[in-house]
Design an enzyme around this catalytic site. Structure first.
Site, short mmCIF file in Angstrom:
data_model
loop_
_atom_site.label_atom_id
_atom_site.label_comp_id
_atom_site.label_asym_id
_atom_site.label_seq_id
_atom_site.Cartn_x
_atom_site.Cartn_y
_atom_site.Cartn_z
N SER A 190 43.52 40.03 31.45
CA SER A 190 42.21 40.54 31.87
C SER A 190 41.27 40.60 30.67
O SER A 190 41.06 39.58 30.01
CB SER A 190 42.36 41.87 32.59
OG SER A 190 41.20 42.19 33.32
N GLU A 320 43.31 36.88 43.00
CA GLU A 320 42.80 37.79 41.96
C GLU A 320 42.04 38.97 42.55
O GLU A 320 42.08 40.08 42.03
CB GLU A 320 41.89 37.02 41.00
CG GLU A 320 42.60 36.09 40.05
CD GLU A 320 43.26 36.81 38.87
OE1 GLU A 320 43.08 38.03 38.75
OE2 GLU A 320 43.95 36.14 38.09
N HIS A 438 45.35 40.51 40.89
CA HIS A 438 45.07 40.66 39.47
C HIS A 438 46.12 41.58 38.85
O HIS A 438 46.45 42.63 39.41
CB HIS A 438 43.67 41.27 39.32
CG HIS A 438 43.14 41.28 37.92
ND1 HIS A 438 42.95 40.13 37.19
CD2 HIS A 438 42.74 42.31 37.11
CE1 HIS A 438 42.45 40.45 36.01
NE2 HIS A 438 42.33 41.76 35.94
#
Length: 539
Positions: A190, A320, A438
Site C-alpha cells: 500500500s 482491491e 487490499h
C-alpha cells in the site's frame, strides 16, 4: 526462549533472543534497536539524526519499539503510539553457512498516517525458513512525518528520510547479523509499496538496495504527493491555537506543542466518504538540497530511460476495493452523488466544470451499465473503487516501466487466492464476498496475531509456502522462478516483455491462485477505460 549471543554493531552491543520457527529450526530476533536520536523538541519534523553511539555499552532488544503517533483504524483507538518511534527489528535464521544471507527490508503501509512494522502484523517466520534476514521498522507518520514549512527550514518528508536512514543503517550493520549488505530487497505494501516504488527513483536511496517488491501501491496513485503542504501546516497551527503568521514562530509553537492528540484531528477521515482516498498529510516535492529526497515530479523520473537498474516485482489483488465496497454497505443507494470524487485528480478538472458531469456519466455507465446501484452491485463497486485508487495506477506504472526501464526486469502479479488467511476482507466484514481484498496477499507473506493460529487448512498453508518461496527466490536470485519447481506446478513466472512504444504492449502477469498461471494483459477492458480517460501515454 533464551537469550542469544550479543551482536556488536557500530553503535554498541545489542542483545537479542532465540526462538523456534514453525519447521523446528532456530532463529534470532533483535527487537527495538534505535536507529536515530528520538525526534523530540527541536528535532520534531526534521530529518532524522543517526545515533553514533548508544548511551550504554549494551542494550536489550527483546521488545519492539512503539509505533508513530496515530489514530489506529484497526483498534479504533483515537490516540496511540509515541513520538519516540524510530526503532527497527532484525530477524535472522540460524545458518550453518558462513555465506551472508539475502536481506529483505519491509516498509509498512497505512496511508502515511497509520500502521507499524511490528510483528503483531508482520511476523516473518515463513520468510526466515527460506534463509533470508528480515528487517522491519517504524517511521514517523502523519503530521510528525510529513509536515512541511520550507520558510522555517522544514522541507518535509521526514518519514521518507527515516526510511533512507534505515537503509544506511543496514548497509553499515547488517553483516553483523549474517546479512549481505550488497543484496537487499526493499518491499512494501500500500503506501509502503508507494514508498518502495518511489525509492527506485530517488538519488539518496536508489543505490542502497538491489531489488524491489511492490504490493498494491505506486507513488502516482491519487493524493500521494502534496502540492499545498505549507498551507496545511498553517491551518494545523491555527487549529491547535497558534495565532502568529510568522513561519518561524509557527514552527516554534508546533515543536513545543505537547498535546499530540490534537495533531490527529485533521487526520481523522471518518467524516469523508469511505471511498475517498485523500490523505491529509503526505510527501512533498522539496527544493534541491543534500538531504532532500523528492526534488522533481515522479512522472518525470518514470519517463527517464533506464533510471531504474534493479529487478522489480509489482502487483495487486483481484478485488482491491472489496473491503471499501463492503464498508459502504447500506449506503450504496447514496453512492452516485459521490461520482465527482472519482475523477482522477491529475486531470485538473474543477468541481464546477461541466466536463465532470460527462465523466461522471461515463464511469457510471461503464461499471454499472445503467443498473441501480444497490447491494447487488457490490462487485461492480469493488472494481470501481479498486481501479480508481489502486489497480489502474499500478497498471499505469507497469506500462511506464515497460516502456522506459529496459534495464530493469519487471515481474507482474495479480493475487486471486481466496482462502482462510484472507484476513483483511474478513476484518471489514467482506468475508462472504469472493476475491482477495487490499492487503490480503500480505497475509500469506507475514503472520498476523489477529489471524487464526496454526495449523491452517492445507490450501492456506500451501499458499503461505508459495508466496514466501517466490518472494525469497527473488531476493536470492533476482528471479522468482529461477528453475522449474513442482511447488509452483512447473509454472515459470515470465518477466514483462520490454517495449519501445505504447503500441502492442503486453503486461504478462502471474495469476497467483490455487494453481499458478501466466496471463496476458489481465483486466484489460477496465484498464483500457482508465487509460483512455486519463490519456497518460504522453511521454
Amino acid at each position: 526462549m533464551v537469550v542469544s549471543e550479543r551482536v556488536n554493531i557500530k553503535q554498541g552491543i545489542v542483545i537479542g533472543k532465540e526462538d523456534i520457527l514453525p519447521n523446528g529450526k532456530r532463529y534470532h530476533f533483535f527487537k527495538g534497536i534505535p536507529f536515530a536520536v528520538p525526534p523530540l523538541g527541536e528535532l520534531r519534523f526534521k530529518a532524522p539524526v543517526p545515533i553514533e553511539k548508544f548511551s550504554v555499552p549494551e542494550i536489550e532488544c527483546f521488545k519492539e519499539g512503539p509505533a508513530s503517533v496515530q489514530h489506529d483504524t484497526d483498534t479504533g483507538k483515537k490516540f496511540t503510539g509515541s513520538e519516540d518511534c524510530l526503532y527497527l527489528n532484525v530477524f535472522t535464521p540460524e545458518s550453518k553457512s558462513n555465506k551472508p544471507l539475502p536481506v529483505m527490508l519491509y516498509i509498512h503501509g497505512g496511508g502515511f498516517t497509520t500502521g507499524n512494522g511490528n510483528s503483531d502484523k508482520h511476523n516473518p517466520l515463513y520468510l526466515l525458513q527460506e534463509g533470508v534476514v528480515v528487517v522491519t521498522f517504524n517511521y514517523r507518520l502523519g503530521v510528525l512525518g510529513y509536515l512541511s514549512l520550507p520558510e522555517a527550514g522544514i522541507p518535509g518528508n521526514a518519514g521518507l528520510k527515516d526510511q533512507v536512514l534505515v537503509m544506511k543503517w543496514i548497509r553499515q550493520n547488517i553483516s553483523q547479523f549474517n546479512g549481505d549488505p550488497n543484496n537487499i530487497t526493499l518491499f512494501g505494501q500500500s503506501s509502503g509499496g508507494s514508498c518502495t516504488h518511489l525509492h527506485l527513483f530517488l538519488d539518496n536511496s536508489k543505490n542502497l538496495f538491489q531489488k524491489a517488491i511492490i504490493h498494491s501501491g505506486v507513488i502516482i496513485m491519487p493524493s500521494m504527493i502534496d502540492d499545498d503542504a505549507p498551507a496545511k501546516t498553517r491551518n494545523l497551527a491555527k487549529l491547535v491555537g497558534c495565532t502568529s503568521e510568522d513561519p518561524h514562530e509557527i514552527l516554534k509553537f508546533l515543536q513545543s506543542y505537547n498535546n499530540l492528540e490534537e495533531f490527529l484531528k485533521p487526520l481523522v477521515i471518518d467524516g469523508l466518504p469511505v471511498w475517498n482516498p485523500d490523505i491529509p498529510i503526505k510527501p512533498v516535492i522539496e527544493d534541491d538540497s543534500p538531504e532532500a529526497v523528492i526534488t522533481k515530479s515522479v512522472f518525470e523520473s518514470m519517463c527517464e530511460p533506464n533510471s531504474v537498474q534493479v529487478p522489480v516485482i509489482m502487483g495487486y489483488t483481484d478485488a482491491e476495493g472489496l473491503s471499501r465496497a463492503a464498508v459502504c454497505g447500506e449506503n450504496l443507494e447514496n453512492f452516485p452523488k459521490y461520482f465527482k470524487d472519482l475523477i482522477p485528480p491529475e486531470l485538473n478538472i474543477s468541481l464546477k466544470d461541466p466536463q465532470r458531469i460527462q465523466l461522471d456519466k461515463s464511469i457510471k455507465e461503464f461499471y454499472f451499465k445503467g443498473e441501480k446501484i444497490d447491494k447487488k452491485m457490490t462487485y461492480q463497486l469493488s472494481h470501481l473503487l479498486g481501479d480508481y485508487q489502486f489497480t489502474s495506477y499500478i497498471r499505469q506504472a507497469a506500462e511506464f516501466h515497460t516502456r522506459f526501464q529496459h534495464k530493469s526486469p519487471l515481474y507482474m502479479y495479480r493475487f486471486d487466492f481466496d482462502g482462510q488467511l484472507n484476513l483483511y476482507k474478513r476484518k471489514h466484514k467482506a468475508g462472504h464476498l469472493k476475491g482477495a481484498s487490499h492487503v490480503d496477499d500480505l497475509c500469506y507473506v507475514f503472520q498476523m496475531e489477529f489471524g487464526p493460529p496454526e495449523p491452517w487448512d492445507e490450501e492456506a498453508h500451501k499458499m503461505v509456502l508459495t508466496m514466501c518461496k517466490l518472494w525469497t527466490n527473488f531476493a536470492k536470485y533476482s528471479n522468482p522462478t529461477p528453475t522449474i519447481d513442482q511447488q509452483f506446478g512447473g509454472c515459470i513466472w515470465e518477466p514483462v516483455p520490454k517495449c519501445d512504444s505504447w503500441e502492442n504492449m503486453n503486461i504478462k502477469t502471474l495469476i497467483i491462485d490455487k494453481e499458478l498461471r501466466m496471463m496476458d494483459n489481465p483486466d484489460e477492458e477496465r484498464m483500457a477505460f482508465w487509460r483512455n480517460l486519463k490519456n497518460y501515454h504522453k511521454c
